[in-house]
Design a protein around this motif. Structure first.
Motif, PDB file in Angstrom:
ATOM      1  N   GLY A 199       0.816  -1.205   0.000  1.00  0.00           N
ATOM      2  CA  GLY A 199       0.000   0.000   0.000  1.00  0.00           C
ATOM      3  C   GLY A 199       0.844   1.246   0.000  1.00  0.00           C
ATOM      4  N   PHE A 200       0.215   2.373   0.221  1.00  0.00           N
ATOM      5  CA  PHE A 200       0.916   3.655   0.284  1.00  0.00           C
ATOM      6  C   PHE A 200       1.146   3.970   1.755  1.00  0.00           C
ATOM      7  N   VAL A 201       2.216   3.380   2.284  1.00  0.00           N
ATOM      8  CA  VAL A 201       2.518   3.485   3.704  1.00  0.00           C
ATOM      9  C   VAL A 201       3.986   3.882   3.889  1.00  0.00           C
ATOM     10  N   PRO A 202       4.286   4.678   4.925  1.00  0.00           N
ATOM     11  CA  PRO A 202       5.658   5.143   5.144  1.00  0.00           C
ATOM     12  C   PRO A 202       6.494   4.187   5.969  1.00  0.00           C
ATOM     13  N   VAL A 203       5.848   3.275   6.704  1.00  0.00           N
ATOM     14  CA  VAL A 203       6.541   2.308   7.553  1.00  0.00           C
ATOM     15  C   VAL A 203       5.907   0.937   7.335  1.00  0.00           C
ATOM     16  N   PHE A 204       6.584  -0.098   7.814  1.00  0.00           N
ATOM     17  CA  PHE A 204       6.183  -1.463   7.483  1.00  0.00           C
ATOM     18  C   PHE A 204       5.877  -2.269   8.749  1.00  0.00           C
ATOM     19  N   PRO A 205       4.734  -2.043   9.369  1.00  0.00           N
ATOM     20  CA  PRO A 205       4.397  -2.788  10.583  1.00  0.00           C
ATOM     21  C   PRO A 205       4.157  -4.261  10.308  1.00  0.00           C
ATOM     22  N   ILE A 208       3.921  -3.212   3.479  1.00  0.00           N
ATOM     23  CA  ILE A 208       5.073  -2.648   2.783  1.00  0.00           C
ATOM     24  C   ILE A 208       4.562  -1.655   1.743  1.00  0.00           C
ATOM     25  N   SER A 209       5.386  -0.693   1.403  1.00  0.00           N
ATOM     26  CA  SER A 209       4.970   0.347   0.461  1.00  0.00           C
ATOM     27  C   SER A 209       5.322  -0.028  -0.974  1.00  0.00           C
ATOM     28  N   THR A 210       4.930   0.835  -1.893  1.00  0.00           N
ATOM     29  CA  THR A 210       5.329   0.696  -3.299  1.00  0.00           C
ATOM     30  C   THR A 210       6.733   1.259  -3.478  1.00  0.00           C
ATOM     31  N   ASP A 211       7.303   1.013  -4.653  1.00  0.00           N
ATOM     32  CA  ASP A 211       8.581   1.612  -5.057  1.00  0.00           C
ATOM     33  C   ASP A 211       9.758   1.218  -4.178  1.00  0.00           C
ATOM     34  N   VAL A 212       9.726   0.012  -3.654  1.00  0.00           N
ATOM     35  CA  VAL A 212      10.845  -0.484  -2.852  1.00  0.00           C
ATOM     36  C   VAL A 212      11.838  -1.172  -3.779  1.00  0.00           C
ATOM     37  N   GLU A 213      13.090  -0.761  -3.706  1.00  0.00           N
ATOM     38  CA  GLU A 213      14.117  -1.362  -4.552  1.00  0.00           C
ATOM     39  C   GLU A 213      14.333  -2.832  -4.179  1.00  0.00           C
ATOM     40  N   GLU A 214      14.875  -3.594  -5.120  1.00  0.00           N
ATOM     41  CA  GLU A 214      14.975  -5.039  -4.939  1.00  0.00           C
ATOM     42  C   GLU A 214      15.708  -5.439  -3.663  1.00  0.00           C
ATOM     43  N   SER A 215      16.891  -4.883  -3.412  1.00  0.00           N
ATOM     44  CA  SER A 215      17.650  -5.274  -2.226  1.00  0.00           C
ATOM     45  C   SER A 215      16.918  -4.899  -0.945  1.00  0.00           C
ATOM     46  N   LYS A 216      16.242  -3.750  -0.966  1.00  0.00           N
ATOM     47  CA  LYS A 216      15.487  -3.332   0.211  1.00  0.00           C
ATOM     48  C   LYS A 216      14.263  -4.223   0.407  1.00  0.00           C
ATOM     49  N   LEU A 217      13.626  -4.601  -0.664  1.00  0.00           N
ATOM     50  CA  LEU A 217      12.476  -5.499  -0.572  1.00  0.00           C
ATOM     51  C   LEU A 217      12.871  -6.819   0.079  1.00  0.00           C
ATOM     52  N   ILE A 218      13.985  -7.378  -0.333  1.00  0.00           N
ATOM     53  CA  ILE A 218      14.456  -8.640   0.226  1.00  0.00           C
ATOM     54  C   ILE A 218      14.794  -8.465   1.699  1.00  0.00           C
ATOM     55  N   GLU A 219      15.455  -7.358   2.034  1.00  0.00           N
ATOM     56  CA  GLU A 219      15.809  -7.092   3.431  1.00  0.00           C
ATOM     57  C   GLU A 219      14.565  -6.979   4.305  1.00  0.00           C
ATOM     58  N   VAL A 220      13.604  -6.174   3.867  1.00  0.00           N
ATOM     59  CA  VAL A 220      12.384  -5.963   4.654  1.00  0.00           C
ATOM     60  C   VAL A 220      11.641  -7.278   4.854  1.00  0.00           C
TER      61      VAL A 220
END
Length: 247
Positions: free
Chosen positions: A117-123, A133-145
């Motif tokens: 969704g359109f969220v600033p943090v990832f509870p 999780i939000s949109t526009d997360v880069e690949e390495s950050k997506l994997i980390e999160v």
């Protein structure tokens, strides 16, 4: 061994609004959620703080609804992209994580839902084995999160075995059990075997890296504890005793 699948799905508008309502009023300094929320939705920075919470909620509903309806096509695209990326790591990571923590996912947990969704943090939500999780997360950050948030699910199952007396409320901010759970993602994911699987550097909340024990950074000491050849139960115990002492 049960290996659940992380499934990225579109967050509903209603859920998206509820996340922003919560994050706008979250004041915990360790989290920094409110400041992230205002950066993500600059329109909320102009709210008159003297108005009622009900009036603020109406503004939030309008702001989030506008963004959601204007950009909802991006949600479909991001869900597809995120699933494709994470599927490469899902089974291997959860097998490694189960072996590392010496605990399995419950047999009834076949799916971990990640709402996009359109969220600033990832509870993350322990009861439902889900996270946002939000949109526009880069690949390495997506994997980390994804690795970070899903680690919490097995971590607290393990914690309940070691410390069954811990109230579930202590798994959330600001309790020390919550702080410890957020700090250990660094020494766990930046150590073998995980740093051989992932190409990212795990990092917790910035405030954790500003903590000193004399001249020693607390996070450096925690890494040392988790770098030993001790059994995972000993590492968890020693790490918590140390954090309890210095915080």
């Amino acid at each position: 061994m049960n290996i659940p699948k992380v499934k990225f799905k579109i967050m509903s508008l209603e859920d998206n609004i509820e996340v922003i309502k919560w994050s706008f009023y979250e004041e915990d300094k360790d989290l920094g959620v409110k400041s992230y929320t205002i950066k993500y939705f600059p329109e909320l920075n102009n709210i008159d703080i003297s108005i009622s919470k009900e009036e603020v909620y109406k503004i939030i509903e309008q702001v989030v609804t506008k963004k959601y309806e204007e950009e909802k096509n991006r949600l479909n695209n991001e869900v597809e992209r995120y699933n494709k990326i994470w599927n490469q790591y899902n089974d291997k990571y959860f097998e490694m994580l189960s072996n590392y923590l010496e605990i399995k996912f419950p047999d009834n947990i076949k799916e971990i839902v990640a709402q996009v969704g359109f969220v600033p943090v990832f509870p993350r939500y322990l009861d439902s084995f889900s996270f946002d999780i939000s949109t526009d997360v880069e690949e390495s950050k997506l994997i980390e999160v994804t690795a970070h948030e899903t680690l919490h699910f097995l971590w607290f199952l393990k914690w309940n075995i070691i410390h069954p007396e811990t109230p579930s409320s202590h798994f959330e901010s600001p309790y020390i059990e919550w702080k410890y759970s957020e700090m250990v993602t660094d020494p766990i994911l930046n150590n073998k075997p995980f740093n051989e699987l992932f190409n990212f550097r795990e990092r917790g909340y910035d405030s954790f890296y500003e903590l000193y024990d004399g001249d020693i950074l607390v996070m450096d000491k925690l890494r040392d504890i988790y770098s030993t050849n001790d059994d995972i139960n000993v590492k968890i115990k020693n790490g918590f005793e140390y954090i309890n002492k210095v915080l």
